[in-house]
Design an enzyme around this catalytic site. Structure first.
Site, short mmCIF file in Angstrom:
data_model
loop_
_atom_site.label_atom_id
_atom_site.label_comp_id
_atom_site.label_asym_id
_atom_site.label_seq_id
_atom_site.Cartn_x
_atom_site.Cartn_y
_atom_site.Cartn_z
N LYS A 62 -3.87 -15.60 -46.20
CA LYS A 62 -5.30 -15.64 -46.43
C LYS A 62 -6.12 -14.35 -45.80
O LYS A 62 -7.00 -14.36 -45.07
CB LYS A 62 -6.06 -16.79 -46.09
CG LYS A 62 -5.46 -18.01 -46.93
CD LYS A 62 -6.21 -19.26 -46.56
CE LYS A 62 -5.82 -20.57 -47.51
NZ LYS A 62 -4.30 -21.07 -47.12
N ASP A 65 -10.85 -8.83 -44.59
CA ASP A 65 -11.35 -7.57 -43.70
C ASP A 65 -11.92 -6.76 -44.84
O ASP A 65 -11.97 -6.84 -45.81
CB ASP A 65 -10.21 -7.40 -43.03
CG ASP A 65 -10.80 -6.88 -41.61
OD1 ASP A 65 -11.53 -6.22 -41.52
OD2 ASP A 65 -10.34 -7.34 -40.76
#
Ligand code: C5P
Length: 236
Positions: A62, A65
């Site tokens: 998951k 960023d």
């Protein structure tokens, strides 16, 4: 949908030997093995490679960023040759598009590109939780919004709860690969999962893959539990 719904066994543990033993036991029965943050952060990439060797891997980390960092992360984890891997749709279209591009570049000629799945709204979030983060839409609406965004940006599919399959299929058709956790065979304990469906119900609703953890790995006989789910999917 023409093919059988496929089964992923979630090997949720911090213990390398335990994961290896489950992989030996159920890996020849199910279609893929899922390793997530718990195992990967505890045991490292080498252990992921060892456990998934000879099996199809769903690497569920998951990522979320800035696009450049997610692209670098995906390029590193592509070396583990996962069949499926995950990012958060809420990271936005540029992050998703860069992720897809990176996976395309990471494979060698003749190899299958890892499929990029986007997580929309975590099933642990309700309307209140979303509002807290500044999202005033009901969860169902936010799932559709992020699902559309992710697919337009280049995701191959979505991780969703069984109850979101129908609205996502209505909105997006057969295109997204839908991977569905929160599955419980009839009679199995729900554990902490709230909105569950049986394997056959999820298959009929249009899941491409289902993810099952505790009903397999905590069963007295994990191989038998996995086989029973495979049989249920075959006749759904
Ligand atoms: O043991 P259980 O079948 O509930 O495990 C389901 C697996 O799917 C776990 O690895 C869990 O982290 C994951 N998962 C989930 N619900 C989501 C996304 C992932 O249960 N919405």
């Amino acid at each position: 949908m023409t093919h059988r719904t496929r089964l992923i066994a979630a090997l949720d543990t911090k213990d390398r030997q335990q994961a290896l033993s489950w992989a030996d036991d159920v890996g020849r029965i199910v279609d893929a093995l899922k390793l997530g943050m718990e195992f990967t952060y505890s045991c490292g990439f080498e252990a992921v490679q060892e456990v998934s060797s000879g099996h199809s891997l769903f690497l569920d980390l998951k990522l979320h960023d800035i696009p450049n960092t997610v692209a670098s992360g995906l390029s590193a984890l592509a070396s583990l040759r996962p069949a499926l891997t995950t990012i958060h749709a809420s990271g936005g279209s540029e992050m998703i598009a860069r992720g897809r591009e990176t996976l395309e570049k990471a494979i060698l000629p003749g190899e299958t590109r890892p499929k990029l799945l986007a997580v929309t709204v975590l099933t642990s979030m309700n309307a209140e939780g979303l509002a807290e983060t500044g999202v005033d839409a009901p969860p169902r609406e936010q799932v559709l919004r992020l699902g559309k965004l992710a697919m337009q940006a280049g995701a191959d599919g979505l991780v969703c709860s069984a109850h979101e399959i129908a609205p996502l299929r209505d909105a997006l058709g057969d295109d997204p690969i839908l991977v569905v956790p929160g599955i419980r065979p009839a009679g199995a304990s729900a554990n902490d999962q709230k909105r569950i469906m049986t394997p056959a119900q999820a298959a009929r609703a249009g899941a491409d893959w289902i993810v099952v953890g505790r009903p397999i790995i905590r069963a007295e006989n994990p191989a038998r539990a996995a086989q029973a789910i495979m049989d249920e999917l075959a006749s759904a």
